[in-house]
Design a protein around this motif. Structure first.
Motif, PDB file in Angstrom:
ATOM      1  N   TYR A  17       0.819  -1.212   0.000  1.00 19.23           N
ATOM      2  CA  TYR A  17       0.000   0.000   0.000  1.00 19.23           C
ATOM      3  C   TYR A  17       0.853   1.262   0.000  1.00 19.23           C
ATOM      4  CZ  TYR A  17      -2.830  -3.793   1.761  1.00 19.23           C
ATOM      5  OH  TYR A  17      -3.423  -5.010   1.905  1.00 19.23           O
ATOM      6  N   GLU A  18       0.367   2.267  -0.704  1.00 18.31           N
ATOM      7  CA  GLU A  18       1.028   3.567  -0.653  1.00 18.31           C
ATOM      8  C   GLU A  18       0.768   4.258   0.683  1.00 18.31           C
ATOM      9  OE1 GLU A  18       0.308   5.656  -4.673  1.00 18.31           O
ATOM     10  OE2 GLU A  18      -0.882   3.816  -4.726  1.00 18.31           O
ATOM     11  N   VAL A  19      -0.439   4.058   1.188  1.00 19.29           N
ATOM     12  CA  VAL A  19      -0.840   4.634   2.466  1.00 19.29           C
ATOM     13  C   VAL A  19      -1.623   3.590   3.253  1.00 19.29           C
ATOM     14  CG1 VAL A  19      -2.184   6.446   3.620  1.00 19.29           C
ATOM     15  CG2 VAL A  19      -0.997   6.955   1.483  1.00 19.29           C
ATOM     16  N   VAL A  20      -1.361   3.532   4.549  1.00 18.13           N
ATOM     17  CA  VAL A  20      -2.169   2.721   5.459  1.00 18.13           C
ATOM     18  C   VAL A  20      -2.818   3.655   6.474  1.00 18.13           C
ATOM     19  CG1 VAL A  20      -2.104   1.036   7.332  1.00 18.13           C
ATOM     20  CG2 VAL A  20      -0.867   0.583   5.217  1.00 18.13           C
ATOM     21  N   VAL A  21      -4.119   3.530   6.629  1.00 20.92           N
ATOM     22  CA  VAL A  21      -4.842   4.292   7.642  1.00 20.92           C
ATOM     23  C   VAL A  21      -5.013   3.393   8.867  1.00 20.92           C
ATOM     24  CG1 VAL A  21      -6.990   5.477   8.239  1.00 20.92           C
ATOM     25  CG2 VAL A  21      -6.085   5.632   5.908  1.00 20.92           C
ATOM     26  N   ASN A  22      -4.541   3.857  10.001  1.00 22.43           N
ATOM     27  CA  ASN A  22      -4.692   3.104  11.245  1.00 22.43           C
ATOM     28  C   ASN A  22      -5.919   3.636  11.977  1.00 22.43           C
ATOM     29  OD1 ASN A  22      -4.536   1.743  13.635  1.00 22.43           O
ATOM     30  ND2 ASN A  22      -2.617   2.672  14.314  1.00 22.43           N
ATOM     31  N   ALA A  23      -7.056   2.947  11.797  1.00 24.51           N
ATOM     32  CA  ALA A  23      -8.295   3.334  12.472  1.00 24.51           C
ATOM     33  C   ALA A  23      -8.619   2.375  13.613  1.00 24.51           C
ATOM     34  CB  ALA A  23      -9.445   3.368  11.464  1.00 24.51           C
ATOM     35  N   PHE A  24      -7.600   1.720  14.126  1.00 23.05           N
ATOM     36  CA  PHE A  24      -7.748   0.803  15.260  1.00 23.05           C
ATOM     37  C   PHE A  24      -8.290   1.546  16.470  1.00 23.05           C
ATOM     38  CE2 PHE A  24      -5.635  -0.570  19.221  1.00 23.05           C
ATOM     39  CZ  PHE A  24      -6.165  -1.851  19.355  1.00 23.05           C
ATOM     40  N   GLY A  25      -9.185   0.889  17.200  1.00 21.13           N
ATOM     41  CA  GLY A  25      -9.751   1.516  18.384  1.00 21.13           C
ATOM     42  C   GLY A  25      -9.801   0.577  19.565  1.00 21.13           C
ATOM     43  N   SER A  26      -9.641   1.131  20.769  1.00 19.98           N
ATOM     44  CA  SER A  26      -9.709   0.352  22.006  1.00 19.98           C
ATOM     45  C   SER A  26     -10.131   1.273  23.138  1.00 19.98           C
ATOM     46  CB  SER A  26      -8.342  -0.271  22.319  1.00 19.98           C
ATOM     47  OG  SER A  26      -8.333  -0.829  23.618  1.00 19.98           O
ATOM     48  N   PHE A  27     -10.854   0.741  24.119  1.00 21.04           N
ATOM     49  CA  PHE A  27     -11.222   1.548  25.288  1.00 21.04           C
ATOM     50  C   PHE A  27     -10.111   1.552  26.329  1.00 21.04           C
ATOM     51  CE2 PHE A  27     -15.577   0.797  23.679  1.00 21.04           C
ATOM     52  CZ  PHE A  27     -16.000   2.116  23.646  1.00 21.04           C
ATOM     53  N   GLU A  28      -9.096   0.746  26.117  1.00 21.51           N
ATOM     54  CA  GLU A  28      -7.944   0.717  27.007  1.00 21.51           C
ATOM     55  C   GLU A  28      -6.768   1.428  26.342  1.00 21.51           C
ATOM     56  OE1 GLU A  28      -7.228  -3.349  27.937  1.00 21.51           O
ATOM     57  OE2 GLU A  28      -9.227  -3.675  28.787  1.00 21.51           O
ATOM     58  N   GLY A  29      -5.800   1.811  27.133  1.00 19.97           N
ATOM     59  CA  GLY A  29      -4.688   2.582  26.597  1.00 19.97           C
ATOM     60  C   GLY A  29      -3.537   1.767  26.062  1.00 19.97           C
ATOM     61  N   GLU A  30      -3.228   0.675  26.737  1.00 18.65           N
ATOM     62  CA  GLU A  30      -2.035  -0.088  26.399  1.00 18.65           C
ATOM     63  C   GLU A  30      -2.042  -0.642  24.971  1.00 18.65           C
ATOM     64  OE1 GLU A  30       1.722  -1.342  26.854  1.00 18.65           O
ATOM     65  OE2 GLU A  30       0.588  -0.043  28.191  1.00 18.65           O
ATOM     66  N   PRO A  31      -3.202  -1.054  24.431  1.00 22.60           N
ATOM     67  CA  PRO A  31      -3.183  -1.556  23.049  1.00 22.60           C
ATOM     68  C   PRO A  31      -2.659  -0.554  22.022  1.00 22.60           C
ATOM     69  CG  PRO A  31      -5.195  -2.256  24.133  1.00 22.60           C
ATOM     70  CD  PRO A  31      -4.509  -1.307  25.074  1.00 22.60           C
ATOM     71  N   TYR A  32      -2.867   0.742  22.250  1.00 24.06           N
ATOM     72  CA  TYR A  32      -2.334   1.740  21.315  1.00 24.06           C
ATOM     73  C   TYR A  32      -0.813   1.750  21.343  1.00 24.06           C
ATOM     74  CZ  TYR A  32      -7.063   3.585  20.906  1.00 24.06           C
ATOM     75  OH  TYR A  32      -8.410   3.712  20.661  1.00 24.06           O
ATOM     76  N   VAL A  33      -0.255   1.621  22.542  1.00 23.22           N
ATOM     77  CA  VAL A  33       1.197   1.582  22.683  1.00 23.22           C
ATOM     78  C   VAL A  33       1.753   0.317  22.040  1.00 23.22           C
ATOM     79  CG1 VAL A  33       3.108   1.570  24.333  1.00 23.22           C
ATOM     80  CG2 VAL A  33       1.062   2.947  24.804  1.00 23.22           C
ATOM     81  N   GLN A  34       1.087  -0.812  22.290  1.00 25.24           N
ATOM     82  CA  GLN A  34       1.521  -2.080  21.696  1.00 25.24           C
ATOM     83  C   GLN A  34       1.455  -2.015  20.169  1.00 25.24           C
ATOM     84  OE1 GLN A  34      -1.089  -4.957  23.472  1.00 25.24           O
ATOM     85  NE2 GLN A  34      -0.081  -4.875  25.468  1.00 25.24           N
ATOM     86  N   ALA A  35       0.397  -1.393  19.657  1.00 32.98           N
ATOM     87  CA  ALA A  35       0.263  -1.253  18.202  1.00 32.98           C
ATOM     88  C   ALA A  35       1.413  -0.433  17.625  1.00 32.98           C
ATOM     89  CB  ALA A  35      -1.071  -0.614  17.857  1.00 32.98           C
ATOM     90  N   GLY A  36       1.803   0.612  18.347  1.00 30.00           N
ATOM     91  CA  GLY A  36       2.942   1.418  17.912  1.00 30.00           C
ATOM     92  C   GLY A  36       4.225   0.610  17.849  1.00 30.00           C
ATOM     93  N   HIS A  37       4.413  -0.287  18.838  1.00 31.87           N
ATOM     94  CA  HIS A  37       5.613  -1.126  18.867  1.00 31.87           C
ATOM     95  C   HIS A  37       5.647  -2.101  17.691  1.00 31.87           C
ATOM     96  CE1 HIS A  37       7.008   0.501  22.556  1.00 31.87           C
ATOM     97  NE2 HIS A  37       6.134  -0.101  23.349  1.00 31.87           N
ATOM     98  N   VAL A  38       4.472  -2.425  17.149  1.00 29.33           N
ATOM     99  CA  VAL A  38       4.392  -3.334  15.996  1.00 29.33           C
ATOM    100  C   VAL A  38       4.503  -2.575  14.678  1.00 29.33           C
ATOM    101  CG1 VAL A  38       2.877  -4.923  14.745  1.00 29.33           C
ATOM    102  CG2 VAL A  38       3.037  -5.056  17.240  1.00 29.33           C
ATOM    103  N   LEU A  39       3.728  -1.505  14.543  1.00 24.89           N
ATOM    104  CA  LEU A  39       3.608  -0.828  13.253  1.00 24.89           C
ATOM    105  C   LEU A  39       4.839   0.010  12.902  1.00 24.89           C
ATOM    106  CD1 LEU A  39      -0.121   0.301  13.470  1.00 24.89           C
ATOM    107  CD2 LEU A  39       0.818  -1.635  12.205  1.00 24.89           C
TER     108      LEU A  39
END
Length: 210
Positions: free
Chosen positions: A60-82
């Motif tokens: 992909y030329e662009v990826v949109v990250n529209a991931f959502g969670s009611f907790e905070g840690e998953p956003y940090v974990q997603a950053g460590h992956v992406l």
């Protein structure tokens, strides 16, 4: 363009997907559950965000990250992956961010999340999104944009096609409200994809409610 959308079956993800299709882009939904994708013209990759690799994002030329969670840690974990995945390829990422990290004072000492009226129930999610923004700001070798909505992010709001942009401060409309509808937010995402104005930075938008 060839656009991948992580979380394409969520409220924001669906509208961003539809806006991209309306503009003639090729869209792939990157989702945990492919059975929730009900748009036939969309390609589907079934994969959990925490399992995504550089090879998954490279087409992909662009990826949109529209991931959502009611907790905070998953956003940090997603950053460590992406972020490490993006460092290996040329794909740009646009993040559907939050408003909580926007500043409410000129001196940039107080963020929306720090104000007394910010709901406690949203603080974990908001804090996680803010940490993801910090991860992006500190990362090297990737191209990204983080789009913070207004404080009132209305899933049922109208599509007006009009919005104003800012950088790191919470914005108000003519009525004194910090408001943006999901459909107008989706328009802003695609406008940024097609005509990048905020490379490797965060920006925010505000619109008028009908």
């Amino acid at each position: 363009m060839n656009i991948g959308i992580i979380g394409a079956t969520g409220k924001a993800g669906k509208l961003i997907t539809q806006e991209a299709l309306n503009r003639g882009h090729k869209v792939t939904a990157i989702v945990r559950n492919s059975s929730k994708v009900d748009t036939p013209e969309v390609s589907v990759v079934e994969k959990d965000i925490f399992d995504i690799t550089a090879e998954d994002l490279a087409p992909y030329e662009v990826v949109v990250n529209a991931f959502g969670s009611f907790e905070g840690e998953p956003y940090v974990q997603a950053g460590h992956v992406l972020i490490p995945a993006l460092q290996k390829i040329d794909t740009k990422m646009i993040v559907v961010g939050g408003a909580a990290s926007l500043f409410v004072d000129e001196d940039k000492t107080t963020r929306l999340i720090d104000t007394p009226e910010f709901p406690d129930a949203y603080k974990p999610m908001a804090g996680g999104m803010a940490k993801l923004l910090t991860q992006l700001e500190q990362a090297e070798g990737i191209t990204w944009t983080f789009l913070s909505p207004a404080a009132m992010f209305d899933p049922d709001g109208p599509k007006t096609g009009s919005y104003e942009t800012g950088k790191d401060h919470l914005m108000m409309n003519k009525k004194g409200d910090s408001y943006i509808s999901y459909p107008d937010y989706a328009i802003a995402v695609l406008d940024e994809i097609e005509n990048p104005q905020h490379v490797n930075e965060r920006f925010t938008i505000v619109g008028e409610a009908e």
